[in-house]
Design a protein around this motif. Structure first.
Motif, PDB file in Angstrom:
ATOM      1  N   ARG A   1      67.574  28.491 -18.931  1.00 22.51           N
ATOM      2  CA  ARG A   1      67.845  29.858 -19.368  1.00 22.51           C
ATOM      3  C   ARG A   1      67.040  30.210 -20.614  1.00 22.51           C
TER       4      ARG A   1
ATOM      5  N   CYS B   1      60.667  39.283 -16.993  1.00 23.77           N
ATOM      6  CA  CYS B   1      61.310  40.593 -16.846  1.00 23.77           C
ATOM      7  C   CYS B   1      60.576  41.685 -17.617  1.00 23.77           C
TER       8      CYS B   1
ATOM      9  N   CYS C   1      67.455  37.982 -12.074  1.00 22.99           N
ATOM     10  CA  CYS C   1      67.582  37.848 -13.528  1.00 22.99           C
ATOM     11  C   CYS C   1      67.347  39.136 -14.300  1.00 22.99           C
ATOM     12  N   CYS C   2      66.605  40.066 -13.738  1.00 22.03           N
ATOM     13  CA  CYS C   2      66.135  41.225 -14.510  1.00 22.03           C
ATOM     14  C   CYS C   2      66.952  42.487 -14.281  1.00 22.03           C
TER      15      CYS C   2
ATOM     16  N   ASP D   1      79.293  38.615 -11.966  1.00 20.38           N
ATOM     17  CA  ASP D   1      78.045  38.886 -12.668  1.00 20.38           C
ATOM     18  C   ASP D   1      78.003  40.289 -13.266  1.00 20.38           C
TER      19      ASP D   1
ATOM     20  N   TRP E   1      76.164  41.140 -17.130  1.00 22.64           N
ATOM     21  CA  TRP E   1      74.935  41.900 -17.371  1.00 22.64           C
ATOM     22  C   TRP E   1      74.927  42.459 -18.796  1.00 22.64           C
TER      23      TRP E   1
ATOM     24  N   CYS F   1      70.385  39.391 -17.252  1.00 25.01           N
ATOM     25  CA  CYS F   1      71.326  38.688 -16.373  1.00 25.01           C
ATOM     26  C   CYS F   1      71.046  37.185 -16.359  1.00 25.01           C
ATOM     27  N   TYR F   2      70.507  36.676 -17.469  1.00 25.80           N
ATOM     28  CA  TYR F   2      70.159  35.257 -17.518  1.00 25.80           C
ATOM     29  C   TYR F   2      71.381  34.345 -17.465  1.00 25.80           C
TER      30      TYR F   2
ATOM     31  N   CYS G   1      71.019  35.027 -11.236  1.00 31.04           N
ATOM     32  CA  CYS G   1      69.765  34.560 -11.824  1.00 31.04           C
ATOM     33  C   CYS G   1      69.470  33.132 -11.374  1.00 31.04           C
TER      34      CYS G   1
END
Length: 269
Positions: free
Chosen positions: A133, A142, A169-170, A197, A201, A209-210, A215
């Protein structure tokens, strides 16, 4: 140098060439952003390719200068390397066979579920996620999404083929119902309880959203796609090397027979 040794020398030169796609596949994997953070398969592939190169070079030298001991060592080492290559291929296909992607209505990209990937990969990524991460958040995976392709409207963004890593992830999961502002800025979720999730965010560009399972799943989707592409080169190399080994064994036996025949003739001369 006898005919059999000539054949063996040519075969080992082809073996030298076969090591190139193996090394190239390892270098290609190492050049990918996600593999820089995971560091799972790139070094084993590169090391295996270098060993194939060195062993083939030793076999070429042994055949060209008629060093039977070196040729015997070459055949033993090449058999071991071919077995290792086949084991790696079987393992890679087994862990990349499950596909956690699923289509999203009205979107050109897919989204990804962590539970859809192999248990081994899930556990590996989860166990090392703190380091992974940190690596991903410090990368531009991203940031370049909005920098390289400025999307004016949500519809333009929704029709973009995002990579699995960018999809996971983005941006937040689609089911959360976030409103689009730009590729990495989303507001006012209409269904914040739809997925765990949704609450993870963040519009903080260092967070996004790592921390999300999506992700981790997107990272696995990226790895799966890249490994399967690299496997094509490894399969071709493995098939050619197996044929080279089989023909090389026959040529080695013939060379020994030729040597015994020459000694026999000298004994009666």
């Amino acid at each position: 140098m006898g005919v059999s040794n000539n054949i063996t020398a040519v075969l080992n030169f082809v073996g030298l060439l076969c090591s190139v796609p193996v090394i190239g596949a390892g270098i290609w994997l190492a050049s990918k952003q996600d593999n820089e953070c995971v560091r799972l398969a790139r070094w084993p592939v590169i090391i295996l390719g270098v060993l194939l190169l060195l062993v083939s070079l030793a076999g070429f030298v042994g055949a060209y200068w008629d060093k039977q001991g070196l040729l015997a060592a070459y055949l033993f080492c090449m058999a071991a390397l071919i077995v290792l290559l086949l084991i790696f291929l079987v393992f890679a296909f087994a862990v990349t066979r499950p596909d956690g992607s699923y289509p999203v209505p009205g979107r050109a990209y897919h989204e990804y579920r962590l539970g859809g990937f192999s248990a081994w990969l899930r556990h590996y990524i989860t166990d090392h996620w703190i380091q992974i991460r940190a690596c991903l958040s410090s990368s531009d995976v991203c940031q370049k999404l909005g920098r390289d392709q400025p999307y004016l409207t949500a519809d333009q963004f929704f029709q973009t083929n995002l990579s699995p890593l960018q999809s996971g992830c983005c941006k937040p999961p689609t089911v959360c119902g976030y409103g689009y502002v730009n590729p990495t800025l989303w507001i006012n979720p209409s269904n914040p309880m739809a997925d765990v999730d949704c609450a993870l965010w963040s519009n903080d560009q260092s967070q996004l959203c790592y921390n999300c399972n999506s992700c981790k799943a997107g990272l696995l989707g990226n790895l799966r796609n890249e490994w399967r592409k690299a496997n094509v080169a490894l399969i071709i190399a493995a098939v050619v090397l197996i044929w080279i080994y089989i023909i090389g064994c026959c040529a080695f036996k013939n060379a020994q027979t030729e040597d015994l025949f020459r000694r026999y003739k000298r004994g009666y001369a």
